[in-house]
Design an enzyme around this catalytic site. Structure first.
Site, mmCIF file in Angstrom:
data_model
loop_
_atom_site.group_PDB
_atom_site.id
_atom_site.type_symbol
_atom_site.label_atom_id
_atom_site.label_comp_id
_atom_site.label_asym_id
_atom_site.label_seq_id
_atom_site.Cartn_x
_atom_site.Cartn_y
_atom_site.Cartn_z
ATOM 1 N N TRP A 134 0.798 -1.224 0.000
ATOM 2 C CA TRP A 134 0.000 0.000 0.000
ATOM 3 C C TRP A 134 0.835 1.281 0.000
ATOM 4 C CZ3 TRP A 134 2.055 2.286 4.099
ATOM 5 C CH2 TRP A 134 2.512 1.476 5.158
ATOM 6 N N HIS A 159 -3.647 -6.408 -4.836
ATOM 7 C CA HIS A 159 -3.134 -5.243 -4.130
ATOM 8 C C HIS A 159 -3.418 -5.376 -2.637
ATOM 9 C CE1 HIS A 159 -1.158 -1.498 -4.130
ATOM 10 N NE2 HIS A 159 -1.658 -0.992 -5.237
ATOM 11 N N ALA A 160 -2.795 -4.496 -1.856
ATOM 12 C CA ALA A 160 -3.057 -4.465 -0.420
ATOM 13 C C ALA A 160 -4.525 -4.142 -0.164
ATOM 14 C CB ALA A 160 -2.157 -3.431 0.252
ATOM 15 N N SER A 161 -5.072 -4.721 0.891
ATOM 16 C CA SER A 161 -6.514 -4.617 1.138
ATOM 17 C C SER A 161 -6.967 -3.227 1.565
ATOM 18 C CB SER A 161 -6.922 -5.635 2.207
ATOM 19 O OG SER A 161 -6.737 -6.955 1.751
ATOM 20 N N GLY A 210 6.862 -6.277 -0.605
ATOM 21 C CA GLY A 210 6.206 -6.317 0.688
ATOM 22 C C GLY A 210 7.151 -6.749 1.782
ATOM 23 N N SER A 211 6.583 -7.342 2.813
ATOM 24 C CA SER A 211 7.356 -7.721 3.989
ATOM 25 C C SER A 211 8.149 -8.995 3.740
ATOM 26 C CB SER A 211 6.424 -7.931 5.181
ATOM 27 O OG SER A 211 5.623 -9.084 4.983
ATOM 28 N N GLU A 232 10.882 -7.967 -3.812
ATOM 29 C CA GLU A 232 11.462 -6.745 -3.248
ATOM 30 C C GLU A 232 10.854 -6.613 -1.862
ATOM 31 O OE1 GLU A 232 11.579 -3.485 -1.549
ATOM 32 O OE2 GLU A 232 10.444 -2.596 -3.192
ATOM 33 N N LEU A 233 11.663 -6.886 -0.844
ATOM 34 C CA LEU A 233 11.148 -7.001 0.514
ATOM 35 C C LEU A 233 11.613 -5.813 1.363
ATOM 36 C CD1 LEU A 233 11.732 -10.853 0.843
ATOM 37 C CD2 LEU A 233 9.763 -9.627 -0.116
ATOM 38 N N CYS A 266 10.442 1.288 1.744
ATOM 39 C CA CYS A 266 11.471 0.262 1.924
ATOM 40 C C CYS A 266 12.863 0.841 1.742
ATOM 41 C CB CYS A 266 11.257 -0.883 0.935
ATOM 42 S SG CYS A 266 9.741 -1.819 1.202
ATOM 43 N N GLU A 363 13.162 -3.578 10.826
ATOM 44 C CA GLU A 363 12.826 -2.413 10.018
ATOM 45 C C GLU A 363 11.813 -1.541 10.732
ATOM 46 O OE1 GLU A 363 11.349 -1.417 5.454
ATOM 47 O OE2 GLU A 363 10.744 -3.316 6.387
#
Length: 458
Positions: A134, A159-161, A210-211, A232-233, A266, A363
């Protein structure tokens, strides 16, 4: 997690959406597969025409789109406009360069392999699933979608909720620009449904931003299915400042690098590693400027830092700060969750960290900066490399020897010298270690989801 737009400035639910059921998911996968079979046969010239039309649309709609981004995840409006226009730039970059990036690579001396002609060609893979976060609701998606579509692939977006309206906008954009129906479709689904989609034989690959836990989960599913994945975290990027640096510029850039996107990036600088000769001066200036930032309504032009996107994200960030405080860290500014509506957290600077604190290795996804003192460049590199992450890094120096040392020694996907990390269409982007694998952007990004097919002729 419900699929809903929840205004992070107020905490009010603006709109909810029904998840797609199994029949609708099947319909969209089938449509994407059919669209791929049509799109792969089109020319680069035709795809470029459609991609430029998509860029035109997003530029024409920039004001409405930016307001949507700010409503859904809380970034300051000016930054939302910048993100939207950056998407158009990326679309045009791949419209202009895709054909060259994917040109046939002829072997100069085919006789060396007993051939009259030999080389390699790039071909699209098919339907690619994109699982996206998001924090940059458009840019994270478009930096994948533009090269994927230009290569002849089609995309399914999970996508993110908490950004469903951004997802639906992207789900319609490319079709409105002229791409075949189904070329890029949004799936309104939760995380639990990702496995079944990725298991589907028609889905050939996956990309996730994301994570780290999400990346591990998706990578394991892709691995089980022997499907290509790009990840890509997270990142805990170091920002190293050496004695020869321009201190005022370094401090000003450090503030921006830590608080851009409300600190939710990130590639934002998170750990500030400063040589002992200038540590005190840097700390004083940096803390003063972080404390002076204007926090408030992201629709207000005066606001520099808006709310965090979710309540859970703010709670997680506050836990990291509280853990550091309880274990003896010094909170130089900020560090306290404010009362009132919305998910705000103040710009925070923390010093005197040690290995027993979670912030040292985890992080911080919000406007929280950690300070480290280094007596030598070797110590600075050790601190920079001590986390499991390796996304990007920044170095401030005018000493050529220091510059070469850190370029050689930093464990990261990128080193930015005398500037902050920024993603450019022209440069490959991605990390190492727990920050993921694979690359986006540049020529590397479009080639990730292609079959490099060898062609040999006697």
């Amino acid at each position: 997690m419900a699929i809903a737009t929840i205004n992070p400035t107020t905490g009010v639910t603006e709109q909810t959406f029904e998840p797609h059921d199994a029949a609708e998911i099947e319909r969209r996968i089938a449509l994407a597969d059919a669209a791929y079979r049509a799109l792969r046969l089109t020319s680069f010239t035709q795809r470029a025409e459609w991609m430029r039309a998509a860029a035109d649309l997003i530029e024409q709609e920039v004001d409405d789109v930016a307001r949507l981004l700010t409503l859904e995840m809380g970034k300051p409006l000016a930054q939302a406009k910048g993100e939207t226009l950056k998407c158009a730039k990326n679309m045009r970059f791949y419209a202009d360069n895709a054909e060259g990036f994917l040109a046939y690579e002829a072997l100069e001396n085919p006789a060396a392999v007993n051939a009259s002609r030999a080389g390699a060609r790039y071909e699209p893979l098919g339907v690619v699933l994109a699982v996206m976060p998001w924090n940059y609701p458009l840019w994270q998606v478009v930096r994948f979608a533009a090269p994927a579509l230009m290569a002849g692939n089609t995309g399914l977006l999970k996508h993110a909720s908490n950004v469903p309206q951004s997802a639906l906008y992207l789900g319609s954009l490319f079709e409105r620009a002229g791409f075949p129906d189904g070329s890029f479709a949004t799936l309104l689904i939760g995380s639990a449904e990702v496995e079944a989609v990725l298991d589907d034989w028609r889905v050939k690959a996956v990309t996730l931003t994301g994570s780290e836990p999400a990346g591990r989960s998706v990578a394991s599913i892709a691995g089980r299915n022997i499907k290509k994945a790009v990840l890509e975290l997270g990142g805990s990027d170091p920002f190293i400042v050496m004695p020869s640096a321009d201190l005022e510029k370094a401090v000003a850039t450090a503030v921006t690098a830590r608080t851009q996107n409300n600190g939710q990036s990130c590639i934002a600088a998170k750990r500030f590693i400063v040589h002992t000769e200038i540590y005190d001066a840097f700390t004083r200036l940096f803390t003063e400027q972080m404390a002076a930032l204007v926090i408030g309504d992201p629709f207000d032009a005066a606001t520099q830092v808006g709310p965090l996107a979710t309540k859970s994200g703010r709670d997680d960030l506050a836990e990291l700060v509280d853990d550091a405080r309880m274990n003896g860290a010094s909170i130089l500014t900020g560090g306290t969750t404010p009362d009132g509506a919305g998910w705000f957290y103040p710009p925070t600077v923390i010093a005197d960290l040690h290995d027993g604190m979670r912030l040292v290795l985890e992080e911080a996804f919000g406007p929280v900066a950690t300070l480290y003192r280094a007596d030598t460049r070797e110590e600075a590199a050790r601190i920079a490399n001590q986390t499991t992450f390796g996304l990007s890094s920044a170095l401030w120096t005018t000493d050529a020897d220091d510059e070469q040392f850190f370029v050689d020694e930093l464990d990261a996907g990128a080193v930015f010298i005398n500037g902050m990390t920024v993603s450019y269409p022209e440069l490959p982007f991605g990390g190492i270690k727990d920050s993921g694998y694979g690359r986006e952007l540049a020529a590397a990004g479009i080639r990730e989801f292609c079959n490099l097919k060898t062609v040999w002729k006697a």
